[in-house]
Scaffold this motif. Structure first.
Motif, PDB file in Angstrom:
ATOM      1  N   GLU A   1      -5.567   1.938 -22.522  1.00 20.47           N
ATOM      2  CA  GLU A   1      -5.575   3.415 -23.218  1.00 20.47           C
ATOM      3  C   GLU A   1      -5.555   3.168 -24.578  1.00 20.47           C
ATOM      4  O   GLU A   1      -6.436   3.720 -25.597  1.00 20.47           O
ATOM      5  N   SER A   2      -4.788   2.078 -25.157  1.00 25.91           N
ATOM      6  CA  SER A   2      -4.780   1.690 -26.621  1.00 25.91           C
ATOM      7  C   SER A   2      -6.193   1.126 -27.066  1.00 25.91           C
ATOM      8  O   SER A   2      -6.690   1.343 -27.954  1.00 25.91           O
TER       9      SER A   2
ATOM     10  N   ASP B   1      -8.985   1.755 -25.742  1.00 29.95           N
ATOM     11  CA  ASP B   1     -10.121   3.028 -25.742  1.00 29.95           C
ATOM     12  C   ASP B   1      -9.995   3.873 -26.729  1.00 29.95           C
ATOM     13  O   ASP B   1     -10.706   4.271 -27.698  1.00 29.95           O
ATOM     14  N   ALA B   2      -8.762   3.893 -27.262  1.00 33.25           N
ATOM     15  CA  ALA B   2      -8.306   4.695 -28.622  1.00 33.25           C
ATOM     16  C   ALA B   2      -8.782   4.019 -29.801  1.00 33.25           C
ATOM     17  O   ALA B   2      -9.522   4.623 -30.600  1.00 33.25           O
TER      18      ALA B   2
ATOM     19  N   LYS C   1     -11.128   1.520 -29.871  1.00 30.38           N
ATOM     20  CA  LYS C   1     -12.591   1.485 -29.830  1.00 30.38           C
ATOM     21  C   LYS C   1     -13.270   2.706 -30.404  1.00 30.38           C
ATOM     22  O   LYS C   1     -14.161   3.060 -31.116  1.00 30.38           O
ATOM     23  N   SER C   2     -12.654   4.082 -29.872  1.00 34.38           N
ATOM     24  CA  SER C   2     -13.105   5.314 -30.217  1.00 34.38           C
ATOM     25  C   SER C   2     -12.990   5.442 -31.889  1.00 34.38           C
ATOM     26  O   SER C   2     -13.962   5.868 -32.471  1.00 34.38           O
ATOM     27  N   LYS C   3     -12.042   4.930 -32.399  1.00 33.36           N
ATOM     28  CA  LYS C   3     -11.559   5.251 -33.783  1.00 33.36           C
ATOM     29  C   LYS C   3     -12.509   4.197 -34.588  1.00 33.36           C
ATOM     30  O   LYS C   3     -13.089   4.749 -35.583  1.00 33.36           O
TER      31      LYS C   3
ATOM     32  N   HIS D   1     -15.613   3.433 -33.748  1.00 38.90           N
ATOM     33  CA  HIS D   1     -16.736   4.044 -33.625  1.00 38.90           C
ATOM     34  C   HIS D   1     -17.020   5.198 -34.726  1.00 38.90           C
ATOM     35  O   HIS D   1     -18.141   5.227 -35.240  1.00 38.90           O
ATOM     36  N   GLU D   2     -15.797   6.038 -34.652  1.00 37.02           N
ATOM     37  CA  GLU D   2     -15.918   7.137 -35.717  1.00 37.02           C
ATOM     38  C   GLU D   2     -16.083   6.635 -37.149  1.00 37.02           C
ATOM     39  O   GLU D   2     -17.000   7.019 -37.857  1.00 37.02           O
ATOM     40  N   GLU D   3     -15.433   5.547 -37.286  1.00 36.96           N
ATOM     41  CA  GLU D   3     -15.222   5.045 -38.652  1.00 36.96           C
ATOM     42  C   GLU D   3     -16.523   4.384 -39.098  1.00 36.96           C
ATOM     43  O   GLU D   3     -17.143   4.580 -40.095  1.00 36.96           O
TER      44      GLU D   3
ATOM     45  N   GLU E   1     -19.605   5.263 -37.813  1.00 36.03           N
ATOM     46  CA  GLU E   1     -20.644   6.531 -37.852  1.00 36.03           C
ATOM     47  C   GLU E   1     -20.530   6.940 -39.255  1.00 36.03           C
ATOM     48  O   GLU E   1     -21.452   7.357 -39.883  1.00 36.03           O
TER      49      GLU E   1
END
Length: 115
Positions: free
Chosen positions: A39-40, A42-43, A45-47, A49-51, A53
């Motif tokens: 979970e950590s 994935d969170a 990786k998501s962060k 990816h957002e940065e 982008e």
């Protein structure tokens, strides 16, 4: 980042105490830690990816799929325009040829010669 490491150590202490008290088995703790780690990750990786982008958008770059879509549109427009030009190409109108008048030249008058 210090808070995350404190959270991690706190969580580990809690799980260790539950194992030592017999409330949880080591396999249960390992499974819980694996789930938490996934979970950590994935969170994180998501962060990331957002940065990325946001940074790329600020720099004015376009995504590859956007570029490919626009390139396809331009190509379609070009091929449509060349097809349209070929089908609507007109021949140049013929210019009327100006008739040249044949001007009659009179023969020069002979001068009378006195003898």
């Amino acid at each position: 980042m210090a808070k995350s490491s404190n959270d991690l150590f706190s969580t580990l202490r809690t799980y260790i105490s539950k194992v030592t008290e017999g409330e949880k088995s080591p396999a249960e703790v390992a499974a819980a830690l694996n789930g938490w780690a996934r979970e950590s990750a994935d969170a994180l990786k998501s962060k990331i990816h957002e940065e990325v982008e946001a940074s790329v958008a600020k720099m004015g770059f376009v995504k590859r799929d956007e570029f490919d879509r626009l390139a396809a549109q331009v190509s379609a427009m070009k091929s449509g325009a060349s097809t349209k030009k070929a089908s609507t190409k007109k021949t140049a109108p013929k210019k009327p040829v100006a008739k040249k008048s044949a001007a009659k030249k009179s023969a020069p008058k002979k001068k009378a010669v006195k003898k």
